[in-house]
Write an enzyme that holds these catalytic residues in place. Structure first.
Site, PDB file in Angstrom:
ATOM      1  CE  LYS A   6      46.918  46.855  47.807  1.00  0.00           C
ATOM      2  NZ  LYS A   6      47.533  48.077  47.268  1.00  0.00           N
ATOM      3  CG  ASP A  66      50.071  46.788  44.860  1.00  0.00           C
ATOM      4  OD1 ASP A  66      50.394  46.395  43.719  1.00  0.00           O
ATOM      5  OD2 ASP A  66      49.031  47.436  45.089  1.00  0.00           O
ATOM      6  CE  LYS A  98      49.034  47.862  40.706  1.00  0.00           C
ATOM      7  NZ  LYS A  98      49.051  48.464  42.048  1.00  0.00           N
ATOM      8  CG  ASP A 115      62.763  49.033  34.269  1.00  0.00           C
ATOM      9  OD1 ASP A 115      63.449  48.991  33.221  1.00  0.00           O
ATOM     10  OD2 ASP A 115      62.784  49.988  35.056  1.00  0.00           O
ATOM     11  CB  THR A 117      40.281  47.673  37.510  1.00  0.00           C
ATOM     12  OG1 THR A 117      41.008  48.226  38.591  1.00  0.00           O
ATOM     13  CG2 THR A 117      40.272  46.177  37.610  1.00  0.00           C
ATOM     14  NE  ARG A 127      38.729  53.380  49.613  1.00  0.00           N
ATOM     15  CZ  ARG A 127      38.487  53.837  48.390  1.00  0.00           C
ATOM     16  NH1 ARG A 127      38.130  55.097  48.217  1.00  0.00           N
ATOM     17  NH2 ARG A 127      38.602  53.053  47.344  1.00  0.00           N
TER      18      ARG A 127
END
Ligand code: C5P
Length: 238
Positions: A34, A61, A63, A66, A120, A211
């Protein structure tokens, strides 16, 4: 490993050199990758093309959010880079999501097009401040249904919402879940975490993992251990 890779490794790096140092230690048969806003802003389309040329499925990614025409053009540009998945904000509305879908329709192998529903990081109080009635899970479900009805392939959602979304949005709807942690590892800054096995059991298709892999002493070994856990969970699911 059997079947397509389910893990999407989040390349949360400040530059191409950092990302490629990690990617050199991974295999496209075992994961996808990603590229998010930081890395894309720093390293640009060239890195995306490099990753795709090395055989990695790339989730871009960014997002997009518009007006429909602008998002459609951005989706076309992303698809031309050879990405495997890209995303838009469901809050851009049905017309924007349909425009994104139509922009990809002429491609022989269009990328997966998924939506972000509610970030989130947003709590119920943040949603109320913005004027949304109802609580986050209700809004997530409403936006996921809107994404599905606008022709999108799926949504990015917390593993904690996966079971509900799987039930409500049907079997073919792709669920991409971040916030994955191994049973024995810490949480970093993630609050609502799930193990790979739990996310799969709840119906997730793809797991975004940063991570726990990127900061592991041996990233490939960490990825392989996660893939084994996923395979066991999928076998248990039948
Ligand atoms: O390192 P970690 O596994 O927490 O990385 C998770 C990745 O998924 C990051 O790139 C993060 O931006 C992304 N993400 C997330 N939660 C969301 C959506 C995306 O953690 N709701």
């Amino acid at each position: 490993m059997t079947g397509e890779p389910r893990v999407i490794v989040a390349l949360d790096y400040a530059d191409a050199a950092g990302a490629l140092a990690l990617v050199d230690r991974l295999s496209p048969a075992q994961c996808r990758v990603k590229v998010g806003k930081e890395l894309f802003t720093a390293a640009g389309p060239a890195l995306v093309e490099t990753l795709a040329a090395r055989g990695f499925g790339v989730f871009l990614d960014l997002k997009y959010h518009d007006i429909p025409n602008t998002v459609a053009d951005a989706c076309r540009a992303a698809a031309a880079l050879g990405v495997w998945m890209l995303n838009v904000h469901a809050l851009g509305g049905a017309a924007m999501m349909k425009a994104a879908r139509e922009a990809l329709a002429s491609r022989s192998a269009p990328p997966q097009l998924v939506a972000v529903t509610v970030l989130t990081s947003m709590a119920d109080a943040d949603l109320a401040q913005l004027g949304f009635a109802g609580r986050a899970p209700e809004l997530v479900l409403r936006l996921a249904r809107l994404a599905r009805d606008s022709g999108l392939d799926g949504v990015v959602a917390s593993a904690h919402e996966a079971a509900l979304l799987r039930r409500e949005c049907g079997a073919g709807f792709r669920l991409v879940t971040p916030g994955i942690r191994l049973a024995e590892s810490g949480r970093d800054d993630q609050h609502r975490v799930a193990t790979p096995a739990a996310a799969i059991a709840d119906g997730a298709d793809y797991l975004v993992i940063g991570r726990p892999i990127t900061r592991a002493p041996d990233p490939l070994a960490a990825l392989q251990a996660i893939n084994r856990e996923i395979e066991q969970a999928m076998t248990a699911e039948g």
